[in-house]
Design a protein around this motif. Structure first.
Motif, PDB file in Angstrom:
ATOM      1  N   VAL A 107       0.873  -1.165   0.000  1.00 46.93           N
ATOM      2  CA  VAL A 107       0.000   0.000   0.000  1.00 46.93           C
ATOM      3  C   VAL A 107       0.915   1.221   0.000  1.00 46.93           C
ATOM      4  N   VAL A 108       0.610   2.188  -0.857  1.00 46.97           N
ATOM      5  CA  VAL A 108       1.449   3.392  -0.967  1.00 46.97           C
ATOM      6  C   VAL A 108       0.586   4.622  -0.686  1.00 46.97           C
ATOM      7  N   LEU A 109       1.004   5.386   0.324  1.00 42.32           N
ATOM      8  CA  LEU A 109       0.298   6.630   0.675  1.00 42.32           C
ATOM      9  C   LEU A 109       1.279   7.773   0.467  1.00 42.32           C
ATOM     10  N   GLY A 110       0.919   8.693  -0.436  1.00 45.51           N
ATOM     11  CA  GLY A 110       1.910   9.693  -0.839  1.00 45.51           C
ATOM     12  C   GLY A 110       3.020   8.959  -1.555  1.00 45.51           C
ATOM     13  N   ASN A 111       4.230   9.033  -1.008  1.00 46.15           N
ATOM     14  CA  ASN A 111       5.317   8.249  -1.609  1.00 46.15           C
ATOM     15  C   ASN A 111       5.867   7.249  -0.596  1.00 46.15           C
ATOM     16  N   THR A 112       5.051   6.932   0.403  1.00 50.94           N
ATOM     17  CA  THR A 112       5.519   6.056   1.480  1.00 50.94           C
ATOM     18  C   THR A 112       4.884   4.677   1.366  1.00 50.94           C
ATOM     19  N   ILE A 113       5.735   3.651   1.447  1.00 49.87           N
ATOM     20  CA  ILE A 113       5.231   2.277   1.435  1.00 49.87           C
ATOM     21  C   ILE A 113       4.760   1.905   2.827  1.00 49.87           C
ATOM     22  N   ILE A 114       3.522   1.412   2.881  1.00 50.90           N
ATOM     23  CA  ILE A 114       2.980   0.925   4.143  1.00 50.90           C
ATOM     24  C   ILE A 114       2.851  -0.584   4.018  1.00 50.90           C
ATOM     25  N   GLY A 115       3.566  -1.275   4.870  1.00 52.82           N
ATOM     26  CA  GLY A 115       3.523  -2.738   4.819  1.00 52.82           C
ATOM     27  C   GLY A 115       2.459  -3.281   5.752  1.00 52.82           C
ATOM     28  N   LYS A 116       2.751  -4.437   6.349  1.00 51.19           N
ATOM     29  CA  LYS A 116       1.818  -5.028   7.307  1.00 51.19           C
ATOM     30  C   LYS A 116       1.997  -4.337   8.659  1.00 51.19           C
ATOM     31  N   PRO A 117       0.924  -4.168   9.434  1.00 50.71           N
ATOM     32  CA  PRO A 117       1.068  -3.473  10.729  1.00 50.71           C
ATOM     33  C   PRO A 117       1.867  -4.300  11.726  1.00 50.71           C
ATOM     34  N   LYS A 118       2.662  -3.595  12.533  1.00 44.43           N
ATOM     35  CA  LYS A 118       3.508  -4.292  13.525  1.00 44.43           C
ATOM     36  C   LYS A 118       2.670  -4.774  14.710  1.00 44.43           C
ATOM     37  N   ASP A 119       1.694  -3.956  15.101  1.00 47.10           N
ATOM     38  CA  ASP A 119       0.881  -4.286  16.274  1.00 47.10           C
ATOM     39  C   ASP A 119      -0.432  -3.507  16.179  1.00 47.10           C
ATOM     40  N   ARG A 120      -1.253  -3.579  17.237  1.00 49.49           N
ATOM     41  CA  ARG A 120      -2.574  -2.934  17.224  1.00 49.49           C
ATOM     42  C   ARG A 120      -2.464  -1.426  17.018  1.00 49.49           C
ATOM     43  N   GLU A 121      -1.537  -0.791  17.750  1.00 47.83           N
ATOM     44  CA  GLU A 121      -1.384   0.660  17.627  1.00 47.83           C
ATOM     45  C   GLU A 121      -1.035   1.047  16.201  1.00 47.83           C
ATOM     46  N   ASP A 122      -0.141   0.281  15.599  1.00 50.94           N
ATOM     47  CA  ASP A 122       0.284   0.549  14.228  1.00 50.94           C
ATOM     48  C   ASP A 122      -0.903   0.392  13.272  1.00 50.94           C
ATOM     49  N   ALA A 123      -1.705  -0.642  13.458  1.00 53.67           N
ATOM     50  CA  ALA A 123      -2.871  -0.866  12.589  1.00 53.67           C
ATOM     51  C   ALA A 123      -3.859   0.304  12.714  1.00 53.67           C
ATOM     52  N   LEU A 124      -4.118   0.759  13.958  1.00 54.52           N
ATOM     53  CA  LEU A 124      -5.034   1.889  14.167  1.00 54.52           C
ATOM     54  C   LEU A 124      -4.491   3.142  13.487  1.00 54.52           C
ATOM     55  N   ASP A 125      -3.195   3.366  13.627  1.00 54.47           N
ATOM     56  CA  ASP A 125      -2.552   4.543  13.054  1.00 54.47           C
ATOM     57  C   ASP A 125      -2.601   4.516  11.518  1.00 54.47           C
ATOM     58  N   ILE A 126      -2.298   3.352  10.946  1.00 53.10           N
ATOM     59  CA  ILE A 126      -2.323   3.233   9.470  1.00 53.10           C
ATOM     60  C   ILE A 126      -3.721   3.538   8.944  1.00 53.10           C
ATOM     61  N   LEU A 127      -4.742   2.941   9.566  1.00 54.46           N
ATOM     62  CA  LEU A 127      -6.107   3.133   9.057  1.00 54.46           C
ATOM     63  C   LEU A 127      -6.578   4.574   9.251  1.00 54.46           C
ATOM     64  N   ALA A 128      -6.117   5.223  10.322  1.00 56.08           N
ATOM     65  CA  ALA A 128      -6.472   6.637  10.519  1.00 56.08           C
ATOM     66  C   ALA A 128      -5.869   7.489   9.398  1.00 56.08           C
ATOM     67  N   ARG A 129      -4.681   7.080   8.921  1.00 57.96           N
ATOM     68  CA  ARG A 129      -4.052   7.832   7.824  1.00 57.96           C
ATOM     69  C   ARG A 129      -4.721   7.542   6.480  1.00 57.96           C
ATOM     70  N   LEU A 130      -5.198   6.320   6.294  1.00 60.77           N
ATOM     71  CA  LEU A 130      -5.854   5.981   5.017  1.00 60.77           C
ATOM     72  C   LEU A 130      -7.261   6.578   4.937  1.00 60.77           C
ATOM     73  N   ALA A 131      -7.941   6.712   6.093  1.00 66.57           N
ATOM     74  CA  ALA A 131      -9.339   7.160   6.120  1.00 66.57           C
ATOM     75  C   ALA A 131      -9.485   8.549   5.508  1.00 66.57           C
ATOM     76  N   GLY A 132     -10.458   8.695   4.631  1.00 64.96           N
ATOM     77  CA  GLY A 132     -10.738   9.978   3.997  1.00 64.96           C
ATOM     78  C   GLY A 132      -9.771  10.333   2.886  1.00 64.96           C
ATOM     79  N   ASN A 133      -8.852   9.450   2.594  1.00 69.16           N
ATOM     80  CA  ASN A 133      -7.818   9.742   1.597  1.00 69.16           C
ATOM     81  C   ASN A 133      -7.785   8.704   0.475  1.00 69.16           C
ATOM     82  N   LYS A 134      -6.974   9.074  -0.537  1.00 68.64           N
ATOM     83  CA  LYS A 134      -6.710   8.149  -1.641  1.00 68.64           C
ATOM     84  C   LYS A 134      -5.331   7.518  -1.435  1.00 68.64           C
ATOM     85  N   HIS A 135      -5.223   6.207  -1.674  1.00 70.00           N
ATOM     86  CA  HIS A 135      -3.902   5.575  -1.694  1.00 70.00           C
ATOM     87  C   HIS A 135      -3.828   4.642  -2.895  1.00 70.00           C
TER      88      HIS A 135
END
Ligand SMILES: Cc1cn([C@H]2C[C@H](O)[C@@H](COP(=O)(O)OP(=O)(O)OP(=O)(O)O)O2)c(=O)[nH]c1=O
Length: 194
Positions: free
Chosen positions: A79-107
């Protein structure tokens, strides 16, 4: 298919299911790889690079696969957001953070695919643009806690609840987001077998 064995070099149940839906007869053979890439590698090249490592690792592990009577298929989804590669989440906090960044946006979701047959290689990357609706923290936490998306690039699966209610639209191949651009894989297989 012409006596050629098709080997899927993936432990992903989604990729297995997608090849089954395409009615392609195949076997699964896997070898884990570090999934690393040079830090200066352009983002669009990364998934093909990792897919190639997966395909080569399986070919090296099984001597029976060294002949042109076999086609090895490997893939990698990022998954690429902006120019940053987002891989698999490391833990729960990481998963919550990734989805908060994807929400409302295009990737973008990019799946790199490599097919090896003897000395021949077909490699390509397929890109799908995905637009998420805004999501509340409660929706994000519900999804992460119920669906545990720790094996998914970008901490989500388009084929699950979050895809059904949270995705506004996509441009490109839906199955590419799930992990394999199946129609392009079938075209590549046809070109290698003829
Ligand atoms: C974005 C997204 C990813 N995914 C999955 C596809 C991939 O299985 C996974 C990305 O990880 P990958 O590293 O591409 O694949 P994998 O580790 O599951 O399997 P292997 O390396 O053995 O081939 O995320 C979905 O199922 N749905 C989605 O919407």
């Amino acid at each position: 298919m012409n006596g050629t064995r098709i080997i899927l070099a993936s432990q992903s149940p989604r990729r297995k299911q997608l090849l089954e839906w395409a009615e392609i007869p195949f076997e699964v053979m896997v070898q884990s790889t570090p999934e690393t890439y040079p830090p200066d590698m352009p983002v669009p090249e990364v998934p093909v690079h990792i897919a190639r490592e997966k395909a080569i690792a399986v070919r090296q592990k099984y001597e029976s696969l060294h002949t042109a009577a076999n086609i090895i298929i490997a893939a990698d989804t990022v998954v690429v957001l902006g120019n940053t590669i987002i891989g698999k989440p490391k833990d729960r906090e990481d998963a919550l953070d990734i989805l908060a960044r994807l929400a409302g946006n295009k990737h973008q979701v990019i799946t790199g695919v490599v097919l090896l047959k003897g000395q021949q290689e077909i490699a390509f990357a397929d890109t799908t643009d995905v637009w998420f609706h805004p999501l509340t923290p409660e929706q994000i936490a519900f999804y992460v806690d119920k669906y545990q998306p720790y094996d998914k690039a970008g901490a989500y699966a388009i084929q699950e609840w979050i895809g059904v209610v949270g995705i506004k639209s996509i441009q490109g191949d839906f199955y590419n987001v799930m992990g394999l651009p199946v129609s392009r894989v079938v075209t590549a297989l046809t070109n290698l077998i003829i």
